[in-house]
Structures are given as C-alpha cells and as structure tokens.
Design an enzyme around this catalytic site. Sequence first.
Site, PDB file in Angstrom:
ATOM      1  N   LYS A   1       0.841  -1.196   0.000  1.00 23.96           N
ATOM      2  CA  LYS A   1       0.000   0.000   0.000  1.00 23.96           C
ATOM      3  C   LYS A   1       0.879   1.250   0.000  1.00 23.96           C
ATOM      4  O   LYS A   1       2.095   1.172   0.207  1.00 23.96           O
ATOM      5  CB  LYS A   1      -0.924  -0.001   1.215  1.00 23.96           C
ATOM      6  CG  LYS A   1      -0.216   0.025   2.556  1.00 23.96           C
ATOM      7  CD  LYS A   1      -1.200  -0.053   3.703  1.00 23.96           C
ATOM      8  CE  LYS A   1      -0.469  -0.044   5.052  1.00 23.96           C
ATOM      9  NZ  LYS A   1      -1.397  -0.048   6.186  1.00 23.96           N
TER      10      LYS A   1
ATOM     11  N   TYR B   1      14.136  30.928   7.913  1.00 27.85           N
ATOM     12  CA  TYR B   1      12.983  31.659   8.427  1.00 27.85           C
ATOM     13  C   TYR B   1      12.961  31.675   9.957  1.00 27.85           C
ATOM     14  O   TYR B   1      13.265  30.677  10.599  1.00 27.85           O
ATOM     15  CB  TYR B   1      11.680  31.016   7.935  1.00 27.85           C
ATOM     16  CG  TYR B   1      11.451  31.133   6.449  1.00 27.85           C
ATOM     17  CD1 TYR B   1      11.206  32.368   5.858  1.00 27.85           C
ATOM     18  CD2 TYR B   1      11.462  30.001   5.645  1.00 27.85           C
ATOM     19  CE1 TYR B   1      10.994  32.468   4.498  1.00 27.85           C
ATOM     20  CE2 TYR B   1      11.241  30.081   4.281  1.00 27.85           C
ATOM     21  CZ  TYR B   1      11.008  31.320   3.703  1.00 27.85           C
ATOM     22  OH  TYR B   1      10.792  31.419   2.356  1.00 27.85           O
TER      23      TYR B   1
END
Length: 389
Positions: free
Chosen positions: A39, A285
């Site tokens: 999956k 940042y």
Amino acid sequence: MTEKNLAEIDLSALKHNFTVLRDRIKAASPATEPMCVVKADAYGHCAEFCVPALYEAGARSFAVSSIEEAEQIFAILDAKNCVAGSILILGYTPPESENVKLLARHKITQAVYSLEYARALSDAVGVLREKGVLDEGDGIRCHLKLDSGMNRLGFDTHADAADKTVSEILEVAKLRGIRIDGVFSHFACADDGDKDHSYAQFNRYDAIVKRCEAEGVEFSCKHICNSAGALRFPDMYQDMVRLGIVLYGLSPSEITKDEELIPVMRLKSRIAHVHKLHEGDCVSYGAEFCADREMTVATIPIGYADGFLRGYKNGGTVVACGKAARILGRVCMDQCMVDVTDLDVKAGDYVYIFDESGENIKRLCDAAGTINYEAICLISKRVKRVPIN
C-alpha cells in the site's frame, strides 16, 4: 537529465529481505505464506518497481489499502502476464456499483468488517447481476476483519459482544454474492515490549474464529501477524503473515531491529551552494539558529514539499562525506541548510538523506518525533524513484 533529488530503490535488497523473511516464516511454520503489503505506493518505494521484483522473488499475495491501489497492482502484474494469488484490500471500498464490479471482475479480495457493510456489498452485487453486468457466479471474495483491540475497523470481539458477532458473521455467510475466504485481525502493540497485549488480542480474535468454525463457517486463510508479529511471534503464525515495513529493510521499532534486513530506499540530494556563516549570522525563516562562531554552510535543494519534514530541524542530519551534517534552522519548502564546517564538500556533491545503513533515517525520525513509516511514505512525487541492482 540529472536529478537534484533521487530515491534509489535497491531491488536486490528488496528481494533479499523477502527471501530472508519468507525462509524464516517457512522454517517456523511450513504451511504459512508471506503476504506483501504494498500500500501507499509500496511505502513510498514505487509499486511499479517493487511489485514485479517481489513477484520474481516468489511473492504471490499482496495487500493494499484501497480499490485504486488494488487496481494499480492488478495492472502492474497483468502488464507482465503475472497473476497474483490474491490482492487484499485492507481498508474501506465504497460499495458503489463501479467498485463492486471491479472487485468481482478482477477477483480482488475485500476486507469486510461489519454486517451493514457486507449487506451493502451484497446488494450492489445483486443489482449488477439483475442488470446483466455480473453473471450469477460472479461475487466478492472477502476476508472478515475482527477488531481484537485496535479499535479501528472490525467485528467486535469483546466477550460480551461475542454472541452478536458470531450471529452477524453467520448472516454474512448467507448473503448472496459474498464469499468468505478468510479472517484476520491486526496487532496494536506487537512492536513494543508488552507481549501480553498481543497475546490478549490473539485470544480474543481466536475465540471468535473458533466459534464461527464450530457453526460451519470455513476460513481458508487466517492471519493476524504484521511486520512486528512476524519478527516476534512465530507461535501466532497462521495461514499467512503480512509483511510491511520489514520488506523495505526497516524495523517497526528498536526492539524489533533486525541486522539481516537491508534498507531498500537510498534518498540523496546534491549540494546547491556552499558559503561562510559569520558569528552572529542567523539561518532560515524565523532566525531560529544563530552562529556562535564562523561556520561553513551547505544549502541542499530538498524541503518539506519533497517530504523532508520541518521537524527534522530538531537535531536531524544529512550524510556528507560519510559523516553526519547537522540541519541548521527551519527546513524550507524546497531547501534546507546544513553545517559542513570541516567537511571537504563543494557544490554538486551528493549527500544522503536515507543511506544504506539506516542510521540517518533513525536520527531524522528521532528529531521529528516520528516513525520511519511516515518518513518514507511522505517522500513526494517530486523526488524521482530509480531502480538499482
């Protein structure tokens, strides 16, 4: 074209892991078969590469999460004239006609976890038969899902609900268009030190299974062991064992670490820029990191849009020149900065995010407070996958 970010998928390592695990399972329980969980695009490793490689290694049973993933696996194998023994959908498939038609036509096995859901699937099969879309012999193969303690999906296995659950399963067995092929459950804590929880789950699950069998319900395939269960509980192997993260060479937890398994993904990036950082300069940042000395900084063109998590800033590293280079400041959408002071690096050099040792992915996960499952599954489609070996 040379990629700036690349995920090398080592198919020889994948085959090695499957073979090692299969041989161990067979040594402990010769009748038990491995089921490969592919999956989430083979846990981010690219199902298009991994499924054929696993098939070549001898895998015949696969598990996915959705009808879309099941169709993908079916198409991958069909394109190579390969036929899966089974493709099991572990999660929910909306019981609309188009989905039910695909389940029946491609003989995909669906997890059924409630009487209500089973009735919806049966009703859809009936409508399609009446319209002539499906023949009378066409129906849905299913594995019943029992909730033994995960509390996610499944028939209730509490002692006070056992009578109701057995009654509901007997009703499912009578529904038109539904064929019960198997039954399963899922461990919640098989990867931690408390074995008692897993044995309690198994006992609850097994009690319902035995009662249903006593009432004439036949289960040709029973399974409860996941990756951690495969490594720790050979006494709970049944007809099948579901192999997930271990196939890709990673351990479910520290206590299940296995030195024989080889990490399949090697994620690498390239240094875009190298520059000096002066004492007092800040990085990225928010200016969260400020240099207390002169440093050398490398800018790496990988960020959270590539699946390189912002949480990795909290002590995470990349591997440059075979050494751990610490992430400095916040990870940006497309870039991050690392400390390469005293390392002999230059623009264009490769650095490894996940290397073949598996050590750096552990450092990153520890820094972000996450698990290796998430780290690999979140590597985005911007990062090209390339099969090697």
